[in-house]
Design a protein around this motif. Structure first.
Motif, PDB file in Angstrom:
ATOM      1  N   TRP A 185       0.813  -1.219   0.000  1.00 33.97           N
ATOM      2  CA  TRP A 185       0.000   0.000   0.000  1.00 33.97           C
ATOM      3  C   TRP A 185       0.850   1.275   0.000  1.00 33.97           C
ATOM      4  O   TRP A 185       0.314   2.380  -0.073  1.00 33.97           O
ATOM      5  CB  TRP A 185      -0.946   0.007   1.203  1.00 33.97           C
ATOM      6  CG  TRP A 185      -2.233  -0.651   0.880  1.00 33.97           C
ATOM      7  CD1 TRP A 185      -2.618  -1.923   1.171  1.00 33.97           C
ATOM      8  CD2 TRP A 185      -3.328  -0.062   0.178  1.00 33.97           C
ATOM      9  NE1 TRP A 185      -3.880  -2.167   0.688  1.00 33.97           N
ATOM     10  CE2 TRP A 185      -4.333  -1.029   0.071  1.00 33.97           C
ATOM     11  CE3 TRP A 185      -3.554   1.195  -0.394  1.00 33.97           C
ATOM     12  CZ2 TRP A 185      -5.546  -0.796  -0.558  1.00 33.97           C
ATOM     13  CZ3 TRP A 185      -4.761   1.434  -1.021  1.00 33.97           C
ATOM     14  CH2 TRP A 185      -5.738   0.448  -1.097  1.00 33.97           C
ATOM     15  N   MET A 186       2.171   1.153   0.079  1.00 31.29           N
ATOM     16  CA  MET A 186       3.018   2.347   0.188  1.00 31.29           C
ATOM     17  C   MET A 186       2.836   3.286  -1.001  1.00 31.29           C
ATOM     18  O   MET A 186       2.693   4.490  -0.828  1.00 31.29           O
ATOM     19  CB  MET A 186       4.488   1.942   0.349  1.00 31.29           C
ATOM     20  CG  MET A 186       5.386   3.113   0.703  1.00 31.29           C
ATOM     21  SD  MET A 186       4.933   3.786   2.324  1.00 31.29           S
ATOM     22  CE  MET A 186       5.755   5.353   2.277  1.00 31.29           C
ATOM     23  N   HIS A 187       2.858   2.754  -2.202  1.00 29.98           N
ATOM     24  CA  HIS A 187       2.747   3.604  -3.388  1.00 29.98           C
ATOM     25  C   HIS A 187       1.416   4.372  -3.442  1.00 29.98           C
ATOM     26  O   HIS A 187       1.412   5.597  -3.568  1.00 29.98           O
ATOM     27  CB  HIS A 187       2.959   2.776  -4.660  1.00 29.98           C
ATOM     28  CG  HIS A 187       2.877   3.569  -5.908  1.00 29.98           C
ATOM     29  ND1 HIS A 187       3.876   4.426  -6.321  1.00 29.98           N
ATOM     30  CD2 HIS A 187       1.885   3.683  -6.837  1.00 29.98           C
ATOM     31  CE1 HIS A 187       3.509   5.018  -7.445  1.00 29.98           C
ATOM     32  NE2 HIS A 187       2.309   4.584  -7.777  1.00 29.98           N
ATOM     33  N   PRO A 188       0.258   3.704  -3.327  1.00 33.19           N
ATOM     34  CA  PRO A 188      -0.992   4.465  -3.343  1.00 33.19           C
ATOM     35  C   PRO A 188      -1.105   5.439  -2.170  1.00 33.19           C
ATOM     36  O   PRO A 188      -1.663   6.529  -2.312  1.00 33.19           O
ATOM     37  CB  PRO A 188      -2.091   3.411  -3.270  1.00 33.19           C
ATOM     38  CG  PRO A 188      -1.443   2.097  -3.383  1.00 33.19           C
ATOM     39  CD  PRO A 188       0.023   2.268  -3.319  1.00 33.19           C
ATOM     40  N   LEU A 189      -0.550   5.060  -1.023  1.00 31.34           N
ATOM     41  CA  LEU A 189      -0.588   5.952   0.130  1.00 31.34           C
ATOM     42  C   LEU A 189       0.259   7.199  -0.115  1.00 31.34           C
ATOM     43  O   LEU A 189      -0.158   8.318   0.201  1.00 31.34           O
ATOM     44  CB  LEU A 189      -0.115   5.216   1.383  1.00 31.34           C
ATOM     45  CG  LEU A 189      -0.140   5.996   2.687  1.00 31.34           C
ATOM     46  CD1 LEU A 189      -1.525   6.539   2.990  1.00 31.34           C
ATOM     47  CD2 LEU A 189       0.349   5.119   3.828  1.00 31.34           C
ATOM     48  N   LEU A 190       1.430   7.024  -0.713  1.00 32.40           N
ATOM     49  CA  LEU A 190       2.275   8.183  -1.045  1.00 32.40           C
ATOM     50  C   LEU A 190       1.581   9.118  -2.034  1.00 32.40           C
ATOM     51  O   LEU A 190       1.691  10.342  -1.929  1.00 32.40           O
ATOM     52  CB  LEU A 190       3.620   7.730  -1.615  1.00 32.40           C
ATOM     53  CG  LEU A 190       4.625   7.212  -0.605  1.00 32.40           C
ATOM     54  CD1 LEU A 190       5.871   6.702  -1.312  1.00 32.40           C
ATOM     55  CD2 LEU A 190       4.975   8.275   0.430  1.00 32.40           C
ATOM     56  N   ASP A 208     -10.819   1.986   2.653  1.00 29.37           N
ATOM     57  CA  ASP A 208     -11.972   2.497   3.398  1.00 29.37           C
ATOM     58  C   ASP A 208     -11.514   3.331   4.593  1.00 29.37           C
ATOM     59  O   ASP A 208     -12.036   4.417   4.851  1.00 29.37           O
ATOM     60  CB  ASP A 208     -12.855   1.363   3.905  1.00 29.37           C
ATOM     61  CG  ASP A 208     -13.544   0.610   2.779  1.00 29.37           C
ATOM     62  OD1 ASP A 208     -13.660   1.166   1.661  1.00 29.37           O
ATOM     63  OD2 ASP A 208     -13.964  -0.531   3.020  1.00 29.37           O
ATOM     64  N   ASP A 209     -10.536   2.816   5.323  1.00 29.44           N
ATOM     65  CA  ASP A 209     -10.042   3.529   6.500  1.00 29.44           C
ATOM     66  C   ASP A 209      -9.327   4.829   6.113  1.00 29.44           C
ATOM     67  O   ASP A 209      -9.442   5.828   6.817  1.00 29.44           O
ATOM     68  CB  ASP A 209      -9.124   2.632   7.322  1.00 29.44           C
ATOM     69  CG  ASP A 209      -9.888   1.505   8.011  1.00 29.44           C
ATOM     70  OD1 ASP A 209     -11.137   1.604   8.133  1.00 29.44           O
ATOM     71  OD2 ASP A 209      -9.246   0.534   8.426  1.00 29.44           O
ATOM     72  N   LEU A 210      -8.610   4.818   4.998  1.00 26.41           N
ATOM     73  CA  LEU A 210      -7.961   6.052   4.542  1.00 26.41           C
ATOM     74  C   LEU A 210      -8.995   7.114   4.165  1.00 26.41           C
ATOM     75  O   LEU A 210      -8.742   8.312   4.296  1.00 26.41           O
ATOM     76  CB  LEU A 210      -7.043   5.773   3.348  1.00 26.41           C
ATOM     77  CG  LEU A 210      -5.774   4.984   3.666  1.00 26.41           C
ATOM     78  CD1 LEU A 210      -5.019   4.676   2.376  1.00 26.41           C
ATOM     79  CD2 LEU A 210      -4.881   5.734   4.649  1.00 26.41           C
TER      80      LEU A 210
END
Length: 170
Positions: A46-51, A94-96
């Motif tokens: 998930w690092m890439h989409p989170l960044l 969902d949580d993001l």
């Protein structure tokens, strides 16, 4: 372009094209901590989409430090870690979508006008890119609303699409 004002707005910032960017080494350290937590929990993919999400809203937190997404994401990840169970499927997306930073909007206005000439769409550009668009004499304003725009569904689809681009299906 038609402008529909959010249901309730709280102006948090305004500026012009010459408003300088604010960068902090502390933010880089927080992002590294988030990367470590993602790995510990088993959701490093998930690092890439989170960044992408964090970069999209970067610099708004300067005007609204209580809604800074980095501590909110760290808290969320620490909660997963304490529970001992990583989020499955699209649960992390969902949580993001519960991050307060998603409630912020911005627009460019011609001096003295209440009607924006351009409204920011976070799914199309970062806040930094948006601030750099207009020329001298125009002003931007940022605000917090009670309604996410774009919608939470659109933000969730965007997060999952960025995940799939890098990692394949959820």
């Amino acid at each position: 372009m038609q402008f529909e004002p959010p249901t309730s707005r709280l102006l948090v910032a305004q500026g012009s094209r010459s408003t300088p960017a604010i960068v902090s080494d502390g933010r880089s350290i927080q992002i590294l901590k988030i990367a470590e937590l993602l790995g510990e929990i088993g959701i490093a993919t998930w690092m890439h989409p989170l960044l992408i999400l964090l970069d999209t809203y970067a610099e708004i937190e300067v005007f609204a430090p209580n809604d800074d997404p980095l501590p909110a994401v760290r808290f969320l990840l620490q909660r997963y870690s304490l529970n001992g169970s990583p989020p499955l499927g699209g649960k992390f997306a969902d949580d993001l979508c519960s991050l307060q930073i998603l409630l912020y909007g911005a627009a460019w206005f011609t001096s003295g006008s209440a009607i924006p000439i351009l409204t920011w769409n976070p799914l199309q550009m970062t806040f930094r890119e948006f601030k750099a668009l207009q020329g001298p004499g125009d002003d931007w304003k940022a605000w917090k609303t009670s309604v996410v725009n774009p919608s939470l569904d659109e933000v969730r689809r965007h997060l999952l699409a960025n995940y799939v681009k890098v990692n394949g299906f959820v």
